[in-house]
Structure formats: structure tokens, C-alpha cells
Design an enzyme around this catalytic site. Sequence first.
Site, PDB file in Angstrom:
ATOM      1  N   GLU A  87       0.835  -1.200   0.000  1.00  0.00           N
ATOM      2  CA  GLU A  87       0.000   0.000   0.000  1.00  0.00           C
ATOM      3  C   GLU A  87       0.872   1.254   0.000  1.00  0.00           C
ATOM      4  O   GLU A  87       1.924   1.285   0.651  1.00  0.00           O
ATOM      5  CB  GLU A  87      -0.897  -0.009   1.242  1.00  0.00           C
ATOM      6  CG  GLU A  87      -1.814   1.189   1.374  1.00  0.00           C
ATOM      7  CD  GLU A  87      -2.538   1.236   2.711  1.00  0.00           C
ATOM      8  OE1 GLU A  87      -3.629   1.813   2.759  1.00  0.00           O
ATOM      9  OE2 GLU A  87      -1.995   0.690   3.702  1.00  0.00           O
ATOM     10  N   LYS A 189     -10.305   0.900  -1.226  1.00  0.00           N
ATOM     11  CA  LYS A 189     -10.209   0.602   0.209  1.00  0.00           C
ATOM     12  C   LYS A 189     -11.439   1.093   0.963  1.00  0.00           C
ATOM     13  O   LYS A 189     -11.840   2.252   0.853  1.00  0.00           O
ATOM     14  CB  LYS A 189      -8.946   1.248   0.775  1.00  0.00           C
ATOM     15  CG  LYS A 189      -8.679   0.934   2.249  1.00  0.00           C
ATOM     16  CD  LYS A 189      -7.378   1.598   2.700  1.00  0.00           C
ATOM     17  CE  LYS A 189      -7.064   1.295   4.158  1.00  0.00           C
ATOM     18  NZ  LYS A 189      -5.796   1.948   4.583  1.00  0.00           N
ATOM     19  N   CYS A 222      -4.689  -3.116   4.020  1.00  0.00           N
ATOM     20  CA  CYS A 222      -4.277  -2.634   5.342  1.00  0.00           C
ATOM     21  C   CYS A 222      -5.360  -2.755   6.421  1.00  0.00           C
ATOM     22  O   CYS A 222      -5.671  -3.841   6.878  1.00  0.00           O
ATOM     23  CB  CYS A 222      -3.765  -1.194   5.223  1.00  0.00           C
ATOM     24  SG  CYS A 222      -2.667  -0.706   6.598  1.00  0.00           S
TER      25      CYS A 222
END
Length: 526
Positions: A87, A189, A222
Amino acid sequence: MSLWGETMFLQVVVLVSFFFSFTVPEPAPVSSYVAAVYEHNLVLNPEPRVPLSRRAALQHMQRNLDVYEQQAARAAQQGAQILVFPEDGLQGFNFSRSSISGYLETVPDPQQESWNPCTEPGKYNNTEVLQRLSCMARRYNLFLVANMADLQLCTPKTDLSSCPPDGRWQFNTNVAFSSDGLLVARYHKQNLYFEEAFDTPPQPEIITFETPFAGRFGLIICFDILFHKPKVNLLEKGVRQLIYPTAWMNQLPLLDSIQFQRAFSLGANVTLLAANIRSDRLIMTGSGIYTPSSSTYHHAQRGDPEEGRLLVARVPVLDPLWTGQSVVGEGVVSAESTSSPAMDSGYCHKESCFDSPSPETAPSVLPSSTTFLSSMMYDTFTFALLNETEGNVNVCNGTFCCHLQYRRLPPGDSKELYALGAFAGTHTVNGRYALQVCALVRCAGLDVSSCGQEVEEAETKMDFLLEGRFGTRYVFPSVLVHKLVLDQPEHLETAADGRVTMKHSTMTGGLVTACLYGRMYHLDNE
């Protein structure tokens, strides 16, 4: 009762019959593939709050893309069929909504159209990064996943998807390319972590893509790994191979990068391909290739050179729908990685597996006589000390209780202090999520106030059985030892009433943390 007594043996046998045990070796995989992840020491923009021209932003990203190109070549030389980058690996962090503008590219939706940026570079303007990633995948004949900043234009007030006032959706985005350069997946995300430059997508996205060598992979980023959407949605769809670019800031004693990556792979019975950033200043390191039966990982130590690391390993295909032919070959493991012995696992994806126990039906456990409160990971845990060479410890936080049987191994002259902690509640610092946690930790000092603080080293080895009755089926187990090395739990069980048991012996190093980390997703919004 002795830790290894006959009574406990009978209890364990009963528990085994319910769902899963890690003690039976899994059969040789029918098929396998070679995966690679790269932990990237990225070239940063020293002034991320200052807007750059598109040309300047491209010059910056090309420096990181040059590193990606080198690592793709190395991965291909080692037989990799899929490669994952971290990321924020192209632009870095801490941009404002306006200062990131030069880094943005509009990523078309592969579900709506077919596009190969390498062979069709003129189809869209300002897609230089997509073109280079596509050509990289094509040149080295591998599937490639990278993370970048995506711009999607919209119309304020008239757009039903709550278009931002400036008419721009800006997303933290995973892009996946096939081995011929075709853009095959785009994922935005869902769970942002203090990311001012980016928007949360109007609807959670459940994104997968197919490969000819291993079937289906799902995409997360993440902070997503701690939340229900989209992670659990993917699991409920039967996805058992997840790709995980991350820029994870390590936080001991419960959420070090490799600690939770491994815990998630074990608890969810999935393969996880995790690529992290390498940054001493931001306490970022820890990447790996994890299956339920093995782990190949890297975690930099204090004083190590601040440099990237490529990991390559052969892993079994876990996609239950994949019908490809067997792939023949030996495992490939980097010298710095660690592999664990094969162990079998199971994971229940049905709502009927077990219900959350009510306080009235909580296990009848008598807490240890001396307990105390101490903060761990910003949450107030109830702790009980391990005062003997061997024994039993019980500790409760409200109606949630944890049980430990332990035996310290000789030499027994270590002065290290250990405690068993329990927590049931909602974590509210740097994110909001509901937990039930049983954790055996080494305290940082000899005072009880140090229990729950960060520790990286330990001398004391012990055999133990850690157990709790959880109100969730999403419990993630981990054992972390001296200098942040992972141990594979020797034995894991989940019973129909929610009781989770982790048993471990023959430690490879002194115990830092042993943890059962339960996520109560259904309570996150209460």
C-alpha cells in the site's frame, strides 16, 4: 490438576470432535503455485502537503516503479506467478486532498470494460503508471497487484452516490493485472486510517479475480483486515486466497504486522499474501506469504539496514472451485524467511456454528485471587500474574473469562514477569472495533504497571494451554517469541459452545505474547 494430566487429555479429545484440530498433518496439496511479495523501502516525497505538477509527481513515482521493475525481474527469475506490492508504495503518505492531485490516475472498472494499458496506451490519457504496471506484468509473465491513487469524477448533488463537493472521488486503490498485462481487478479501500487524501467508497466493494494457476483471489488493503467489510464478505463467499497490500505501523504486544497477518491466516484458514512498507521512522516492517500450514515472512530487527525485501514461496492452491492441473515443483523460500511445520486446520463459515454465549451461560470460572487493571493497546485489561513455575490462572473482564495452564521450562532462573490478560469491550483509539481478547504477555519490567507495554525480547520458554469462550467465531490465534519470531501453535481447537483452545510447547524462543484475538463485528456500532 497437572497441565498434562489425564483429565485435561479427555477434555481435549472431546473438544477435538467439534470442528478442527491443527495436530493432524494435511495431505500433500494436489496443486500449488509460486507467490511473491515485496516489502518496499519507498522513495518519499519530502513535502507531501505541497501540490506537485503531474510531471513532477510522475518523476517521483517512476523512481519507485524502477524498484518495482527490478523486483518483478527477480521474482520472475525465481518462478513467481503472482507478485504483490505494498500500500502507498508509489506515492507515500500524508497528502492532503488537494496535494495528491498530481498522483491521481483514473482507473477504469474492469467489470465494465476490457483494457490492456500496455498494448492500448492511447485509450486513456494520464495513465502512465497503469501502463508501466501493465507492461511489467506482461514483460515478466506474472500476475501483478499494486496500490495507487485513483480519481473518479462525479456530479455533486445529482449523483445518487453522494459525490463529494469537489466532484471527485479519490480512492486508495488496488489494481491487479494478468500475466499478459490485462487490467483484471480494481478495489477501493473501505476502511481508511487517517487518510485525508482519500474517500470511503459509497458502497463496500467485494472484489476478486481469477488466475489460471490458482483460481480466485480476493483483494483487501491494510486496515480492512480488522473489519467485517469486505474481509468477512469475501470469506463468506468462499474466497480462501487473499491479497493484502499494507502500510502497517507495528504496535506490540498484540498487533505487530506479522503477528496479525499470521493470526488471520490461521484463524480464517486462508492464504494471505501480505506486502508491507519498510520504514524505521514510521515503525513499518513485516511482510509474508502465509497459509494455514506454513509461513514465509520477513520482519526487520532494530539496527537492520533500511532496505526492501523480496519473499518468494511455493504454496498450495486453496480455492475450492479451482479445477486446474497440478503444478509440479519444489518450494522456494528466501534465506531470511521462516517456514512452519505442516498442520491441519478448519474454519467454520456458517452462522449456525455457534451462537454468542450470554452472560447467563458464560463458563463458570473462578478468577485468580489477585488481579489488577493495566492498559494494553489503549484498552483496560484485567490481569493476573503467573507467580509459580507451573500452575493454573483464571482472569475475567466482566463476564468474559480466560484460562491458562502453564509450565515454565528450565532453566528457571529468569526474573521476567508474565501475566494473563482479558478484555471484552470496544476499542476506541485510532479506530473503533469490538473485541474479546485473551493474551499471555511478558511484562516490560518487574512492576505490574509494566504489563501490557511493548516488549520485543524474552528469555522464558513455557508450555501452555490458553483458553477462552468467545461470543464470535472470528478468533485469530498467535504466538510471538523473542525478537519477533512467529511460532506455529501446536494445537488449536474450537468447540460448538464458542470455546477456543490454543496449546503450545517446544517454543523456538522466549515468549513475548500468546494471544486469542476475537473480533465482535456485530457490536462495532453499538
